[in-house]
Design an enzyme around this catalytic site. Sequence first.
Site, PDB file in Angstrom:
ATOM      1  N   ASP A 334      61.838  99.716  74.110  1.00 49.05           N
ATOM      2  CA  ASP A 334      62.137 100.703  73.084  1.00 49.05           C
ATOM      3  C   ASP A 334      63.057 100.179  71.976  1.00 49.05           C
ATOM      4  OD1 ASP A 334      64.346 100.432  74.679  1.00 49.05           O
ATOM      5  OD2 ASP A 334      64.818 102.583  74.751  1.00 49.05           O
ATOM      6  N   GLY A 361      50.545  84.323  51.323  1.00 48.31           N
ATOM      7  CA  GLY A 361      49.351  83.674  50.801  1.00 48.31           C
ATOM      8  C   GLY A 361      48.806  82.647  51.760  1.00 48.31           C
ATOM      9  N   TRP A 363      46.267  79.108  52.418  1.00 49.88           N
ATOM     10  CA  TRP A 363      44.877  78.742  52.111  1.00 49.88           C
ATOM     11  C   TRP A 363      43.917  79.921  52.291  1.00 49.88           C
ATOM     12  CZ3 TRP A 363      42.363  75.313  49.510  1.00 49.88           C
ATOM     13  CH2 TRP A 363      41.035  75.023  49.773  1.00 49.88           C
ATOM     14  N   GLU A 404      47.099  79.247  46.427  1.00 43.45           N
ATOM     15  CA  GLU A 404      46.229  78.076  46.387  1.00 43.45           C
ATOM     16  C   GLU A 404      44.847  78.449  45.828  1.00 43.45           C
ATOM     17  OE1 GLU A 404      46.306  75.949  50.137  1.00 43.45           O
ATOM     18  OE2 GLU A 404      48.372  76.570  50.503  1.00 43.45           O
ATOM     19  N   TYR A 405      44.631  78.393  44.440  1.00 44.19           N
ATOM     20  CA  TYR A 405      45.557  77.885  43.439  1.00 44.19           C
ATOM     21  C   TYR A 405      45.445  78.763  42.204  1.00 44.19           C
ATOM     22  CZ  TYR A 405      45.379  73.777  46.434  1.00 44.19           C
ATOM     23  OH  TYR A 405      45.440  72.948  47.508  1.00 44.19           O
ATOM     24  N   THR A 471      52.192  67.563  48.931  1.00 42.68           N
ATOM     25  CA  THR A 471      51.753  66.175  48.813  1.00 42.68           C
ATOM     26  C   THR A 471      51.120  65.685  50.116  1.00 42.68           C
ATOM     27  OG1 THR A 471      54.073  65.606  49.231  1.00 42.68           O
ATOM     28  CG2 THR A 471      53.306  65.513  46.956  1.00 42.68           C
ATOM     29  N   ASP A 473      46.979  66.313  52.398  1.00 42.02           N
ATOM     30  CA  ASP A 473      45.597  66.805  52.293  1.00 42.02           C
ATOM     31  C   ASP A 473      44.900  66.308  51.019  1.00 42.02           C
ATOM     32  OD1 ASP A 473      45.822  68.117  54.670  1.00 42.02           O
ATOM     33  OD2 ASP A 473      46.210  70.080  53.808  1.00 42.02           O
ATOM     34  N   TRP A 610      54.808  70.768  56.960  1.00 41.76           N
ATOM     35  CA  TRP A 610      53.844  71.668  57.598  1.00 41.76           C
ATOM     36  C   TRP A 610      53.411  71.030  58.908  1.00 41.76           C
ATOM     37  CZ3 TRP A 610      52.074  76.468  56.516  1.00 41.76           C
ATOM     38  CH2 TRP A 610      51.002  76.927  57.288  1.00 41.76           C
TER      39      TRP A 610
END
Length: 630
Positions: A334, A361, A363, A404-405, A471, A473, A610
Site C-alpha cells: 500500500d 523518446g 529510437w 531521433e531525428y 557517437t 551505431d 548506453w
Amino acid sequence: MYRSAPRSVRTYRGAPLSTAPPRTRLFRRLAATVAALALPVAGLVGLAGPAQAAPSATATYTKVSDWGSGFEGKWTVKNTGTTALSSWTVEWDYPAGTRVTSAWDATVTSSGNHWTAKNVGWNGTLAPGATVSFGFNGTGAGAPSGCKINGGSCDGGTNPTDAPPSAPGTPTATGVTENALTLSWTAATDDKGVKNYDVYRNGGKLTTVTGTTFNDGGLTKGTTYTYSVTARDTADQTGPSSGELTVTTPGGGGTDPDPGSKVKLGYFTDWGVYQRNYHVKNLVTSGSAAKITHINYAFGNVQNGKCTIGDAYADYDKAYTADQSVDGVADNWDQPLRGNFNQLRKLKAKYPHIKILYSFGGWTWSGGFGQAAQNPTAFADSCYALVEDPRWADVFDGIDIDWEYPNACGLSCDTSGAASFKNLMSALRTKFGGSNLVTAAISADGSNGGKLDLADYGGAAQYVDFYNVMTYDFFGAWDAKGPTAPHSPLTSYAGIPIAGFNSEAAITKLKGKGIPGSKLNLGIGFYGRGWTGVTQDAPGGTATGPAQGTYEQGIEDYKILKTSCPTTGTVAGTAYAKCGGNWWSYDTPATIAGKMTWLKNQGLKGAFFWEFSGDTANGELANAIHTGLQ
C-alpha cells in the site's frame, strides 16, 4: 515478465545513422555523394583551377580554436556586389610547417604552401550581401597570407596587404546577477582603425557595438553562457575571435553545481528489469553509482503531442523485495510509490551527488515529436506535469529529449522543419526554468548535408545544459553483407565506408555551428555490433548477415563479448574482434581511456554511455570513464 516483440526492439537504443532496408539504395547514393565531397585534401590537388578576378566579394579568416597540436580555422565569404555570385574560390598561403588536414563545406586543395578552397555544389550561389562560411582543421602555428577571393583582394580593394584587425582581449564579466551582466574587453588593433565589435553569446551573434563594453540583460538564472568578441575594421574585415568567457548566472540551484566538472552519465532502461534482470541496486553492487554524475532514465513516451509514461509497472508499480532493494527494505503493498522511481529515490539518498533526468523518446518512440513540435508550449507543459508529478518530483532533476531525428529520418521520417527542435527546446527551458536540467541526445552524423545540418542544433544550444552526442551505431549489420566497420570510430581511417561517420567529424561540425565543447558529451556504447560469415580479420571484410546476439541479431553486451570474442585489433580509437566467422567491434577499458584523453583535449563537457546493463558485474567500463575523466 517477458517482453513482447514490439517492446524488445527497445532493448537497445538501436539508432544507426543508416538503418532500414527500404532506404538503403537512396542512402548509399547520398553516401557516395558525401564521400566525393570529402576526398582527402592531398588527393584533390590536381582539381584546382585558375581563379577569375571578381572584386565584388570579400573573404575573412578566423581561428576558431587552438588546442596546441592543431587548430580549427574558418573563412567567411561575402558577396559585396550588386549581382549574385555563381561560385567562389579562396586562395591563401601558409608558411612551411602549417597545413590543412581536413575541411568541410568546401573542396580544399594545395600546391606546396599555396592553398585553394572552392565552393561545393550547394553553397556556390551567393546573393548580394549574403555570406557563407567553410571550416577546416590544421596543424602548425602559421597564419594565412596573400589571400585572394575569385582572383581579387580578399578585402574587396586593390591592396592585398590591408590586414584584418587583431583579436580583442578575452572578455570579462562584472555585475553578474540572475538576469544580467556587463562585458568588457581590451581593444583590438588594426593598421587602418577598428570600426566596431561583434559580440557572440553561445556561438550566435548577439549585437554589434562601437565601444569595448556591453550590458547583456534578459538572462535566465542558474544558466551558463559563453561569450566571445570579434573586431571589424573600416574595410569591414573581421579579425580572429577573442578567447571565450563562460559565466553561470546565480540562482536555480538545481543546475550542475560544478560547471567545470566532467559529466559521467549513464542510461538506465525501464525494460532492463525484465529479461535482463538489471535493477537500480546493480548500480550500487557494481560500484558504478559512486563513479557517475548523472542518470538518464529511459524512456518516457511521446503521444498526441504530450509526454506520457513509458512503462507504468516498471516505473512506479513493481514491488521490490528486501534483497532486491537499494536500501534492503522491501516494498509494502500500500505504499504510494514503488518500482524504479522509488529505487532511484533510495539511490539518491545514498549518493546525493547524482542528478537524474527523465528521458523521453528514443529510437522507437521518437515518432511523436513531430506532433509535439506543432505546439511546443503545450508539450512542455505536459512534460513538466509528468516529471514534477508530486509522487516522484524529488526523484528527477530535469528532462532529457531523445528525438531521433528532428527534420530527418530515423525509425520514421520527421518533416516538422529545421526550426522545430530549437522551438521545442526553447519551450522546455522556459517551462522548466533554471532550476532544472534540460538536455538532449542528438545525432552524430558529421557528413556534409547530413542529419546535423537538417535541424538548428546551434540555435537550440542556448537552451540546453548539454548535448549527448550519440557517437556510436555509425556502422552495423543492417548492411548485412558489410563491409565490416567499427560502430563507434573516434576518428576517420583509410577505407571508412562513409566519410563523416566518426566522432571527430561530429564534434568538429557541432563546434562549427557555434556550440562550445563545454556543452558536448561524447557517447560510448557498452555493447558491440557484429556480422557473421566473415573471413577477414581487419575492417572492410564481406559478410553474410548479422552475428547472433543474446537479445537481438547483430548486437551483444560488452560483458559477454569480452570473453566470448576477445579483441584482435584496434582501428580509429576503438577495438574489433574476429572469432570464427563472426566479426565484432566494441570499446574496451583501454579504448575508452584513449577516448577520454581525446575528449579532454577537445574541451568537452564529459561522456555518457548506453547503457548500464551492458557492463560487467564490477562496472569496469563505467570505471574506465570515471578514471579517464579524473
